[in-house]
Motif scaffolding. Structure first.
Motif, short mmCIF file in Angstrom:
data_model
loop_
_atom_site.label_atom_id
_atom_site.label_comp_id
_atom_site.label_asym_id
_atom_site.label_seq_id
_atom_site.Cartn_x
_atom_site.Cartn_y
_atom_site.Cartn_z
N ILE A 415 0.84 -1.20 0.00
CA ILE A 415 0.00 0.00 0.00
C ILE A 415 0.87 1.25 0.00
O ILE A 415 1.72 1.42 0.87
CB ILE A 415 -0.94 0.00 1.21
N THR A 416 0.65 2.10 -0.98
CA THR A 416 1.35 3.39 -1.06
C THR A 416 0.40 4.56 -0.85
O THR A 416 0.85 5.65 -0.45
CB THR A 416 2.02 3.54 -2.43
N THR A 417 -0.88 4.36 -1.12
CA THR A 417 -1.84 5.46 -1.06
C THR A 417 -3.12 5.01 -0.38
O THR A 417 -3.61 3.89 -0.64
CB THR A 417 -2.18 5.97 -2.47
N LEU A 439 3.99 3.05 2.80
CA LEU A 439 3.45 4.38 3.08
C LEU A 439 4.59 5.34 3.36
O LEU A 439 5.41 5.10 4.25
CB LEU A 439 2.49 4.32 4.26
N GLY A 440 4.62 6.46 2.63
CA GLY A 440 5.63 7.48 2.85
C GLY A 440 5.06 8.77 3.37
O GLY A 440 5.73 9.50 4.10
N THR A 441 3.81 9.06 3.04
CA THR A 441 3.19 10.32 3.43
C THR A 441 1.79 10.06 3.97
O THR A 441 1.00 9.36 3.34
CB THR A 441 3.11 11.29 2.24
N LEU A 442 1.51 10.64 5.12
CA LEU A 442 0.17 10.59 5.72
C LEU A 442 -0.22 12.02 6.08
O LEU A 442 0.12 12.52 7.16
CB LEU A 442 0.17 9.69 6.96
N ASN A 443 -0.91 12.65 5.16
CA ASN A 443 -1.23 14.07 5.33
C ASN A 443 -2.71 14.34 5.54
O ASN A 443 -3.08 15.41 6.01
CB ASN A 443 -0.76 14.88 4.12
N SER A 459 4.32 0.53 11.66
CA SER A 459 5.71 0.05 11.66
C SER A 459 6.14 -0.41 10.28
O SER A 459 5.32 -0.79 9.43
CB SER A 459 5.85 -1.11 12.65
N LEU A 460 7.46 -0.37 10.07
CA LEU A 460 8.08 -0.89 8.85
C LEU A 460 7.53 -0.22 7.59
O LEU A 460 7.36 -0.87 6.56
CB LEU A 460 7.91 -2.41 8.78
N ASN A 461 7.26 1.05 7.68
CA ASN A 461 6.88 1.86 6.52
C ASN A 461 7.93 2.95 6.34
O ASN A 461 8.46 3.48 7.32
CB ASN A 461 5.50 2.51 6.74
N PRO A 462 8.26 3.32 5.11
CA PRO A 462 9.27 4.37 4.87
C PRO A 462 8.68 5.77 5.08
O PRO A 462 8.67 6.59 4.15
CB PRO A 462 9.67 4.12 3.41
N THR A 485 11.17 2.73 11.22
CA THR A 485 11.20 3.59 10.05
C THR A 485 12.67 3.72 9.66
O THR A 485 13.55 3.29 10.41
CB THR A 485 10.61 4.97 10.37
N HIS A 486 12.97 4.29 8.51
CA HIS A 486 14.35 4.35 8.07
C HIS A 486 15.19 5.10 9.09
O HIS A 486 14.90 6.24 9.46
CB HIS A 486 14.44 5.04 6.71
N ALA A 487 16.27 4.45 9.56
CA ALA A 487 17.05 5.01 10.66
C ALA A 487 17.67 6.36 10.29
O ALA A 487 17.81 7.24 11.13
CB ALA A 487 18.16 4.02 11.05
N ALA A 488 18.06 6.54 9.03
CA ALA A 488 18.73 7.77 8.64
C ALA A 488 17.75 8.85 8.21
O ALA A 488 18.14 9.97 7.92
CB ALA A 488 19.72 7.48 7.52
#
Length: 781
Positions: A415-417, A439-443, A459-462, A485-488
């Motif tokens: 799921i991306t959107t 999922l990258g953005t939740l606006n 969890s485990l989403n970028p 989430t991505h550590a960096a």
């Protein structure tokens, strides 16, 4: 000597490996342990036994005596007769208890000495044959008889004759292979209710074996070797409600095999992989008026069975190859409340496949490769489980009309959107699991203004952005998990991100350093720190690269009952003295406090935090090396480096001590030492091998010399044509035939010529240069 050298070589290789491993451990972060809570298994339900594990241990809340104790009840024998490997209890409301575990070592106890025992558990004894004498004096008073894992292979006929009150019989985990129509005779008079025969080797049951058990409610035959269910097998079981036939080898069920169980409620046929779909389709269920549950998981079915009663409430079909779900597949079961079709390789679902299921409340379709949410789901649905599919987009129309929905699990998809209207019509939604998606953005606001959402897993989403609108209607959220989430990555969140979630009781940010630092900074900067997450009960900050904690965080940590700080590099300096003291004085508050260790300073590195003397800690205020820290850098409350301080501002080194150079030099020195030691042992070993090879060749040449002195016969007289071995010199020329000791018939002229030729070759080898020519020689006489 060779053994010593080889051990030395192995030691040097181990030394090199240890040096590399030490360096890698010092410079690489640990892995992340996930989750505040383990995800409950929802996709499969096994046969539920009505007796608990406490009953199997023989405690049952009674007054227990282990071996010889003070004094027993009048219904029990003298306490001195209780063996050391038994537990004896006084009589209570449930009667006296005797529980013995033989551990396959102790002898079977003499039961006649125990008087009126009403509950008996004997396990792990070696009893191949169960005879009347083994239960002497107990059958008249026993209400529960448990004999699991005793190796019982046979039961004497009419063994249970004379029982008057036995209600539960457990023979699980033995070696029974056959049940006759005399095995359980006598149990009917006592009104037996529960019979457990699971985990045996039963391959055949005579018709009428259960005819005397008219009061039996539960029969467990799982994990046996039954291959056929004949028509009269269950005849006489008029009260049976639970039948477990899971994990057998059933290939055929005769049409009327179940017709003699009119009160059957729960039927489990799972894991009978050889069951024929044609055979099951002929089974007559019309007399099973009470049937509510049927588990046909992993039975090789290719379609939803159509011969079950229309009143059934729960069908489990996990692991079958259903492929296509049509309109007619399920319309016969309008009363269905639970449907499980996990891992069924479903490729197509008709748009109206679930329209007729107006009572459906829980639907499992995990692991089917679905590309979208099934359409036209019934409005009665309360739980939807679609883990591990290929869903990429969630649209409003997918969830339309699901007003009673309480739980949705979509983890492990792509799921991306998520459209803003997807969950707007679900006022009762309490749990939403979106773990391991993309999922990258939740606006946008996904939930209605009035909602019941209490658990959210991202969890485990970028994640890169979490907007204020997304958090707008989550004021009632109680549990939030945003693990790994991505550590960096720097997650863009509102400055008051956690203040917008005042009802949180459990927060897991393990492996998400950016969010962990955001939390600590928000608490530290708040003028009223008690207003930030006032109801928090469990906080996980595992593997968040945290080193230092601001002093003004002490009040917050002191009011959170459970905290997880594992896999962080805690600095044991004076600035952290308040935290170290809190860990030492209240170890129950911190998860596995005994495993928390210091990462700096060097003399405390690896020391357990609970063993460090807090009052002797040093300050970290030291001159700043030019290469260690940028002049316009400082560290946030959680230890993350940011860029806001000017060169003139006072700077405190609060990160991990700069020991990289020392570690690199140490690593290079270890590497060089290991290489030199390895080279030395290799040279010495090769010299020893060369010397050993020369000695071996000299011995072979001596054998060849002794053999050639036998002028009268070029080969031993005793030979066997069936076991001759050809030996070769280094130039690959054949020079000898080795044989065994059995007699050999007369040689042909051609074979005699071969022998003379071989002898001449041997003499040539010996006279020229034996040591440099010969490679192998074996003479067998």
């Amino acid at each position: 000597m060779e053994l010593i050298l080889r051990i030395g070589l192995v030691w040097s290789i181990y030394f090199l490996h240890a040096a590399v491993r030490t360096f890698s451990i010092r410079h690489q972060p640990d892995g992340v342990s996930e989750g505040l809570h383990e995800m409950p298994a929802t996709s499969s339900v096994s046969f539920a036994s009505t007796h608990s594990s406490a009953n199997r241990t023989g405690t049952d809340g009674a007054n227990i005596m282990h071996g010889p104790v003070a004094k027993s009840s009048s219904r029990m024998p003298e306490v001195s007769s209780c063996p050391e490997y038994c537990v004896c209890s006084q009589a209570d409301a449930d009667g006296a208890l005797l529980s013995c575990n033989g551990e396959h070592v102790f002898p079977y106890p003499e039961l006649s000495a125990f008087g009126n025992v009403s509950r008996l558990l004997l396990e792990n004894f070696k009893k191949n044959d169960l005879r009347p004498a083994d239960l002497a004096g107990l059958m008249a008073t026993a209400r529960e008889l448990r004999l699991p894992r005793n190796g019982i292979a046979t039961i004497r006929d009419s063994l249970f004759t004379g029982t008057k009150s036995l209600k539960r019989l457990d023979l699980s985990g033995n070696k029974l292979s056959l049940l006759t129509n005399l095995t359980f005779i006598g149990l009917g008079s006592g009104g037996l209710l529960y019979l457990d025969l699971s985990g045996n080797r039963i391959a055949a049951i005579d018709p009428g074996s259960f005819a005397y058990l008219r009061d039996l409610i539960q029969l467990d035959l799982n994990s046996n070797k039954l291959s056929q269910l004949p028509n009269d097998l269950f005849k006489g079981l008029l009260s049976l409600q639970y039948l477990n036939l899971e994990v057998n080898q059933i290939r055929e069920i005769q049409p009327h095999a179940l017709s003699h169980i009119p009160r059957l409620v729960h039927l489990n046929l799972a894991m009978n992989t050889q069951l024929s779909a044609t055979s099951f389709g002929l089974v007559d269920f019309k007399d099973l008026l009470a049937l509510q549950y049927c588990d046909l998981s992993h039975c090789g079915l290719q379609a939803v069975p159509s011969n079950l009663r229309s009143t059934i409430r729960d069908i489990r079909l996990t692991g079958n190859k259903l492929v296509n779900i049509t309109k007619n597949s399920l319309e016969k079961y309008p009363a269905l409340a639970v449907l499980v079709m996990d891992d069924c390789a479903i490729q197509h679902i008709a748009p109206d496949a679930f329209v007729k299921l107006t009572s459906l409340q829980r639907l499992w379709m995990n692991g089917n490769g679905l590309r979208g949410v099934p359409l036209n789901l019934p409005s009665s649905l309360k739980g939807l489980y679609l883990d591990d599919n290929n869903i990429k987009l969630l649209q409003g129309r997918d969830m339309a009309g699901l007003l009673d929905m309480e739980e949705i699990r979509l983890q492990g998809n792509q799921i991306t959107t998520i459209e803003s209207s997807t969950f707007r019509g679900m006022p009762h939604l309490a749990t939403l699991d979106l773990r391991a998606n993309r999922l990258g953005t939740l606006n946008t606001a996904l939930f209605p203004p009035v909602n019941s959402i209490s658990r959210l897993d991202l969890s485990l989403n970028p994640l890169r952005t979490v907007g204020r609108d997304f958090l707008q209607h989550l004021g009632a959220l109680k549990q939030l998990e945003i693990i790994r989430t991505h550590a960096a990555a720097t997650v863009d969140v509102p400055a008051d991100f956690f203040s917008l979630l005042p009802q949180l009781t459990a927060l897991d940010l393990g492996g998400s350093p950016a969010l962990a630092n955001r939390l600590l900074h928000e608490i530290s900067a708040s003028p009223n720190r008690s207003s930030v997450l006032p109801h928090l009960h469990t906080l996980s900050l595992r593997a968040c690269e945290l080193t230092f904690f601001e002093t003004n965080l002490e009040d917050f940590f002191a009011r959170v009952p459970k905290i997880k700080l594992a896999q962080n590099e805690l600095a044991c300096f004076r600035e952290n003295r308040w935290l170290l003291r809190l860990i030492q004085h209240d170890q129950k508050r911190f998860y596995r406090a005994q495993d928390l260790k210091c990462s700096t300073p060097r003399h405390l590195q690896g020391r357990k935090v609970i063993s460090v003397s807090v009052d002797t800690l040093n300050d970290t205020r030291v001159p700043i090396p030019s290469a260690a820290l940028n002049h316009n850098s400082h560290f946030s409350p959680g230890g993350r480096q940011t860029k806001h301080i000017t060169p003139s501002s006072p700077v405190v080194v609060v990160g991990v001590a700069d020991t990289s150079r020392t570690w690199i030099i140490t690593f290079i020195a270890c590497l060089f030492t290991a290489a030199v030691v390895s080279l030395f042992f290799l040279v010495v070993l090769s010299c020893c091998d060369a010397k050993e090879a020369r000695l071996k060749r000299a011995s072979l040449c001596a054998k060849l010399s002794r053999f050639l002195r036998r002028k009268h016969d070029p080969f031993p007289e005793q030979m066997a044509a069936s076991n001759r071995t050809l030996y070769r010199s280094q130039d690959d020329s054949i020079f000898m035939i080795g044989t065994s000791e059995s007699s050999y018939p007369a040689l042909s002229p051609y074979e005699e010529l071969e022998q003379r030729t071989f002898r001449s070759q041997l003499e040539g080898i010996y006279e020229n240069d034996c040591l440099s020519t010969i490679s192998t020689l074996e003479i067998r006489v």
